[in-house]
Design an enzyme around this catalytic site. Structure first.
Site, PDB file in Angstrom:
ATOM      1  N   GLU A   1       0.832  -1.211   0.000  1.00 12.11           N
ATOM      2  CA  GLU A   1       0.000   0.000   0.000  1.00 12.11           C
ATOM      3  C   GLU A   1       0.864   1.257   0.000  1.00 12.11           C
ATOM      4  OE1 GLU A   1      -3.055  -0.337   3.010  1.00 12.11           O
ATOM      5  OE2 GLU A   1      -3.971  -2.026   1.969  1.00 12.11           O
TER       6      GLU A   1
ATOM      7  N   GLU B   1      -3.685  -9.270  -0.064  1.00 13.83           N
ATOM      8  CA  GLU B   1      -4.205  -9.117   1.307  1.00 13.83           C
ATOM      9  C   GLU B   1      -5.716  -9.047   1.222  1.00 13.83           C
ATOM     10  OE1 GLU B   1      -2.127  -6.167   3.724  1.00 13.83           O
ATOM     11  OE2 GLU B   1      -4.044  -5.648   4.662  1.00 13.83           O
TER      12      GLU B   1
HETATM   13  C1  GAL Z   1      -4.194  -3.028   5.341  1.00 16.38           C
HETATM   14  C2  GAL Z   1      -2.703  -2.932   5.636  1.00 16.38           C
HETATM   15  C3  GAL Z   1      -2.327  -3.816   6.800  1.00 16.38           C
HETATM   16  C4  GAL Z   1      -3.281  -3.623   7.941  1.00 16.38           C
HETATM   17  C5  GAL Z   1      -4.673  -3.925   7.470  1.00 16.38           C
HETATM   18  C6  GAL Z   1      -5.718  -3.856   8.564  1.00 16.38           C
HETATM   19  O1  GAL Z   1      -4.632  -2.002   4.529  1.00 16.38           O
HETATM   20  O2  GAL Z   1      -1.984  -3.333   4.511  1.00 16.38           O
HETATM   21  O3  GAL Z   1      -1.028  -3.503   7.225  1.00 16.38           O
HETATM   22  O4  GAL Z   1      -3.177  -2.310   8.383  1.00 16.38           O
HETATM   23  O5  GAL Z   1      -4.999  -2.990   6.468  1.00 16.38           O
HETATM   24  O6  GAL Z   1      -6.980  -4.104   8.044  1.00 16.38           O
END
Ligand code: GAL
Length: 847
Positions: free
Chosen positions: A446, A538
């Site tokens: 991100e 993710e």
């Molecule tokens: C994502 C991020 C992670 C964590 C997650 C929590 O956007 O990449 O590090 O913060 O959100 O939902």
């Protein structure tokens, strides 16, 4: 047309040996020596085989802000300890911590470490260096007052040559001083830990030696019948004269020598470096796979005038893979869905201080659930994690950065980006490129620059750095989709229609398009990116507290409502229902996400946020919460219910899991869910009365009954073709009466490192787990062991993880016992007011 990339093989470095059971290591080393000796008449010396020794014991530590390397010596309050060590986890939770709640409400500070040691006189002819697997963060290292260098990145491995500054002789001492500066906060979005939290090694080699991370094994061609093994070896000569050397590399499978590369004679110039590239064909290779992670070891011996001067061990695997545009991930010719989880590096109550057994336990718990992939979010992992993934069969996405030039927190790595990013990325790839478990390099998570041309530029620069060292694996970045939306009806198009195109995604720098969340857009991937395969880097970000349930269970909660709004809903005690019904606004429920990934072959797989809970980032809450709710497994290592949904889908085991517990108010309307597999139906009974038969329809992943509560026995029976497959019983617990203890291992090694994880269950007098008991539990130990961690999985608990007491959460608590170097019997006792105490014995053996 499908984009295909055929790869590769690998393997790691001599650190793999660190994890083999001690006895296997001894057998292996002995075999290597015997084989080496018997296949050559040359004179072998033992020393080169012990290139690297563990340098963890007997350090002195002092936590002192605003000191300098010159003034620190005058302080007297040093404490003796062994590494790895995390000085944040020892501190009290602090609502006002500069690290913030996101950082786990634990403070950093400036930590000083020093160690005195002597070096044998004969080693003055060798090269001696110190290797740090990771120091968080901004370390500076000094030897005998001489500044060796600094390393701002808290996750990178590094080495300093000590040779020019050492004093030699058994009666002479040298002093290493390490300054760790984690005082500038916040510098992380999650709990980082502080200090020399990974292993340290002292390395002694001949002046003629294989470089650190100096071998690279690839498999340019792999079939079931044969594989080409290509090996690059980089050899350095720091002598003032050129050296004529003989290089022999033998390949072992398990403990047996199976083949060898051709002997080579080379000249290495004075102060020079020489690359040797060799290739052989391996017949009938045992392929590395998730189910059978077969490993080979290449042992390189270097001789000068018939004397063995260096020996370098490179574990590796043989496998081929491709990311196919239509069929997803193909491993050794077979389609494999990547069922991965993201993991932060902390080990719950142990903090960031690495312990191989603690990592292994996490991986065992995940493997048992059916997980086959790990994303090292969002930083280079401990080497031991990758070695375990090699040995246990996980598909790793190895990630470099959480930010590039633009910071996410005030004092983060963006401050060091310009000076360090190239070196850090190179070192990561060099260090990890031999691990067969590593399949994907991620150059960032991100990254704010992804939206503009600078992101595309940096993406190309980083991709070129990676490819120059390893061109056998695809590069991705965990991007954001171009428009944030919680509305599933909004169609997100990447390049064509988005208001804000993702410049990195469109740059062509990436071999795999990876983005986080936005599962609604997955089905459009082949339209948006017809030439680049996809990995869901993710997903999910669903939220649960273990053992806590809310009704009705079939309504979805979005907590917080929007990522940029203060969360005002929620429960007074900062709990979240353990039914799969709550998610972050950018995320999705577990079932929703898996259904999509499962359905489409072209989706190679996903990495769920997260496998285990971690310290910090307690979304949706703030203080008093201090650790995450995202984990499928809680911070103590106890699975939440959704673990069994995955297990029913991802493993061959027969699964029948029912939730919630069975302690409610008479007449209360309760939703009962069952996760099951290998059956056509499940019948539910309350006190012997049938509540009906349910079957999963279409793509359902659970069944549900809505029934009035009646104390007694809840029983579920799964059946296939009318025959019972499994039966599960949950009983109403009477009041808490006893503590029951069980250990994951009742015999451990007496090496001062090994761990036994002991689960405490609070039960009623009839041994039924009390599902809401939260008694304070007091631990004590007799014998050669110590308590190194306590936890319950409660994100709001502020008792120290390093204490000897802890409040249970919903009937369970954990205590972690570490061996000392003395063999014997450890007795661990748990007590709680008003409950019957209990003691468990753990044996420790020398082996
Ligand atoms: C994502 C991020 C992670 C964590 C997650 C929590 O956007 O990449 O590090 O913060 O959100 O939902």
């Amino acid at each position: 047309m499908a984009a295909r990339r055929t790869s590769c093989c690998h393997l790691l470095k001599n650190k793999a040996m660190n994890r083999l059971p001690v006895i296997n290591k001894l057998i292996f080393l002995l075999t290597v020596l015997i084989v080496t000796a018997s296949c050559t008449s040359k004179t072998d010396v033992a020393t080169p085989t012990t290139r690297k020794v563990n340098f963890n014991t007997n350090w002195q530590f002092y936590l002192k802000n605003n000191a300098t390397e010159d003034s620190i010596g005058s302080h007297t309050k040093w404490r003796t300890l062994n590494l790895p060590h995390d000085y944040s986890i020892e501190q009290e939770f602090d609502e006002n911590s500069l690290a913030g709640i996101g950082g786990g409400a634990l403070n950093g500070g400036m930590g000083w470490y020093k160690k005195t040691f002597s070096v044998k006189a004969e080693d003055s002819l060798s090269i001696t260096s110190i290797m740090f697997d990771g120091v968080y963060q901004e370390s500076k290292v000094f030897i005998n007052g001489h500044f060796l260098g600094k390393r701002p990145n808290g996750y990178i491995s590094f080495e300093y040559d000590l040779t020019p500054y050492l004093k030699y002789g058994e009666n002479t001492t040298n002093e290493i001083l390490v300054k760790v500066d984690n005082s500038k906060q916040p510098n992380s979005r999650w709990y980082s830990g502080s200090g020399i939290y990974r292993n340290v090694w002292l390395k002694t080699t001949n002046k003629l030696h294989v470089n650190t991370w100096g071998t690279f094994i690839t498999t340019p061609m792999v079939t079931k019948d044969s594989a080409q093994i290509k090996m690059d070896i980089t050899i350095s000569n720091s002598n003032t004269t050129a050296q004529q050397i003989n290089v022999q590399t033998n390949i072992y499978f398990k403990d047996k020598k199976i083949t060898h590369f051709k002997d080579e004679n080379l000249k290495v110039d004075a102060q020079g470096e020489q690359l040797l590239t060799q290739q052989i064909t391996l017949e009938n290779p045992k392929l590395w796979s998730v189910e059978n992670p077969e490993l080979y070891t290449a042992v390189t011996n270097i001789y000068i005038n018939n004397t063995l001067v260096d020996q370098y061990t490179t574990p590796f695997g043989v496998r081929s893979f491709t990311f196919d545009l239509d069929k997803g991930f193909i491993l050794n010719g077979e389609q494999v869905k990547i069922k991965g989880v993201c993991m932060h590096h902390d080990l719950g109550p142990l903090g960031a201080a690495i312990n191989t057994r603690a990592i292994e336990r996490q991986l065992e718990i995940l493997k048992e659930m059916g997980v086959n992939g790990i994303r090292t979010s969002h930083n280079p992992p401990a080497p031991e994690l990758l070695t375990l993934c090699d040995e246990m069969g996980f598909i790793v996405m190895d990630e470099a950065y959480d930010m590039w030039e633009k910071p996410k927190t005030e004092f983060d790595y963006a401050n060091y980006w310009e000076a360090w990013h190239k070196r850090d990325l190179e070192d990561l790839i060099l260090r990890d490129r031999n691990h067969p478990s590593v399949f994907i390099w991620s150059i960032g998570n991100e990254i704010p620059e992804q939206w503009n041309e600078r992101g595309a530029e940096i993406g190309h620069e980083l991709a070129a750095i990676v490819k120059a060292i390893d061109s056998t694996r695809p590069i991705t970045a965990a991007m954001n989709p171009p428009i944030h939306t919680a509305d599933p009806s909004v169609t997100i198009q990447f390049e064509e229609t988005a208001d804000q195109p993702n410049a990195l995604a469109g740059s062509g720098a990436l071999d795999l398009i990876g983005y986080n969340y936005a599962h609604q857009t997955y089905v459009k991937h082949q339209i948006n990116f017809p030439n680049t395969p996809f990995i869901a880097t993710e997903t999910t970000s669903a939220l649960e507290t273990r053992g806590y349930y809310e009704f009705p269970s079939d309504s979805t909660k979005i907590w917080p409502v929007r990522w940029d709004l203060v969360f005002t809903e929620g429960n007074d005690d900062n709990t979240v229902s353990a039914f799969d019904q709550t998610r972050a606004p950018w995320g999705s429920l577990h079932e929703t996400t898996w259904k999509i990934i499962k359905k489409h072959d072209f989706l190679s797989g996903f990495y769920i946020w997260t496998g285990f809970d971690y310290i910090g980032e307690p979304t949706p809450y703030v203080w008093p919460s201090r650790s995450s709710y995202f984990g499928i497994v809680d911070l103590a290592g106890f699975p939440k219910d959704v673990y069994y949904m995955y297990q029913s889908e991802w493993t061959d085991k027969d699964v029948l899991h029912i939730l919630p517990h069975w302690n409610w108010k008479e007449g209360q309307i309760i939703d009962v869910w069952a996760y099951y597999n290998h059956a056509d139906e499940v019948e539910l009974f309350v006190n012997g009365k049938s509540m009906g038969v349910q079957s999963k329809k279409d793509d359902d992943l659970h069944v549900m009954w809505r029934i009035p509560y009646e104390a007694g026995t809840l029983k579920a029976i799964s059946r296939k073709d009318g025959k019972k497959v499994l039966e599960k019983i949950v009983k109403t617990a009477d009041k808490p009466a006893k503590l029951q203890l069980s250990a994951d291992r009742s015999s451990i090694i007496a090496d001062g490192n090994d761990l036994s994880f002991i689960t405490v269950e609070i039960t009623d007098i009839d041994n039924v787990l009390h599902p809401t008991a939260n008694n304070e539990i007091y631990f004590s130990v007799k014998g050669p062991g110590e308590i190194v961690g306590v936890a319950s999985g409660d994100p709001t608990n502020h008792e120290s993880f390093k204490g000897t007491q802890h409040r249970a959460l919903n009937g369970k608590c954990l205590v972690i016992i570490q061996s000392t170097d003395k063999a014997g019997q450890i007795e661990v006792t748990a007590k709680a007011e008003g409950l019957q105490e209990n003691t468990i014995s753990i044996k420790t053996t020398n082996l």
